[in-house]
Write a protein that holds these residues in place. Sequence first.
Motif, mmCIF file in Angstrom:
data_model
loop_
_atom_site.group_PDB
_atom_site.id
_atom_site.type_symbol
_atom_site.label_atom_id
_atom_site.label_comp_id
_atom_site.label_asym_id
_atom_site.label_seq_id
_atom_site.Cartn_x
_atom_site.Cartn_y
_atom_site.Cartn_z
ATOM 1 N N ARG A 123 70.740 82.158 67.669
ATOM 2 C CA ARG A 123 69.934 81.449 68.503
ATOM 3 C C ARG A 123 70.616 80.620 69.539
ATOM 4 N NH1 ARG A 123 64.200 79.636 65.965
ATOM 5 N NH2 ARG A 123 63.596 81.417 65.314
ATOM 6 N N VAL A 124 70.285 80.435 71.042
ATOM 7 C CA VAL A 124 71.065 79.398 71.874
ATOM 8 C C VAL A 124 71.196 78.019 71.050
ATOM 9 C CG1 VAL A 124 71.115 78.593 74.137
ATOM 10 C CG2 VAL A 124 70.276 81.132 73.462
ATOM 11 N N ARG A 125 69.987 77.590 70.600
ATOM 12 C CA ARG A 125 69.847 76.520 70.140
ATOM 13 C C ARG A 125 69.026 76.674 68.687
ATOM 14 N NH1 ARG A 125 68.988 75.670 75.287
ATOM 15 N NH2 ARG A 125 66.778 75.797 75.016
ATOM 16 N N PRO A 126 69.282 75.772 67.759
ATOM 17 C CA PRO A 126 68.696 75.842 66.411
ATOM 18 C C PRO A 126 66.980 76.440 66.444
ATOM 19 C CG PRO A 126 70.332 74.339 66.309
ATOM 20 C CD PRO A 126 70.324 74.551 67.603
ATOM 21 N N GLN A 127 66.416 75.605 67.447
ATOM 22 C CA GLN A 127 64.936 75.630 67.711
ATOM 23 C C GLN A 127 64.678 76.492 68.727
ATOM 24 O OE1 GLN A 127 63.320 74.758 64.852
ATOM 25 N NE2 GLN A 127 65.252 73.894 64.029
ATOM 26 N N SER A 128 65.424 77.007 69.458
ATOM 27 C CA SER A 128 65.153 77.763 70.726
ATOM 28 C C SER A 128 64.425 78.813 70.822
ATOM 29 C CB SER A 128 66.484 77.922 71.632
ATOM 30 O OG SER A 128 67.298 78.882 70.733
#
Length: 208
Positions: free
Chosen positions: A104-109
């Motif tokens: 993922r681009v960011r953990p929650q993205s």
Amino acid sequence: MPENRRLPNGFNLVPPPGWDVIPLHTGTEEAMDRIVRKAVAKLPAGFPKDDIPKARLKLAQEMKKVVRRARAKGGMTLYLPTERLHGVALPVSIVASEPIEIPRVRPQSGPGAVLAALASVTPGAETRELDGTAALRSERDVPADPSKGVDVAHRRVEYFVPVPYSAPDKYLTFSFSALIASGSDPAFYDTLVELFDAVMGTFRWSYA
């Protein structure tokens, strides 16, 4: 949990009439043999009998070449037109590739951010929806470049599809390729691309 919140265990795709499906893991040889036998059975009535073994061998060699290329791209299923359309042999193929993992681009993205990031660096990319899943579609002409293993110019269209609720996130790729003959009418390839888009419109996740 409702079905649309479950992890699918596969997909279904409906190829056009006159196309065949070749699995690239198991049953590959059987599928190729079936296609070659069917092609030989449809040779014109006046085709010289002495030339049939040569024709069968040539067809088998071409099939193996296409399968080898599809496997080299991580393909798991190959779709090929095996009957002529209005007397024309279509120089096209569709390859469904193995799911790949992408962080993922960011953990929650989530996958949406990955698709957006890919779209920003992929010419001709646009978002489409396949069976309720946002997917990325791209289209381009690839020039011949033997140094890169591209012997013939071709039109390439790809769909990049996140697998819902996969953890880690996984993505399927469906790649369409149409060989471009020198001096050919671009409208012909536009029609072939429309055919591929119609095939992708039949895409459905399977949960069985």
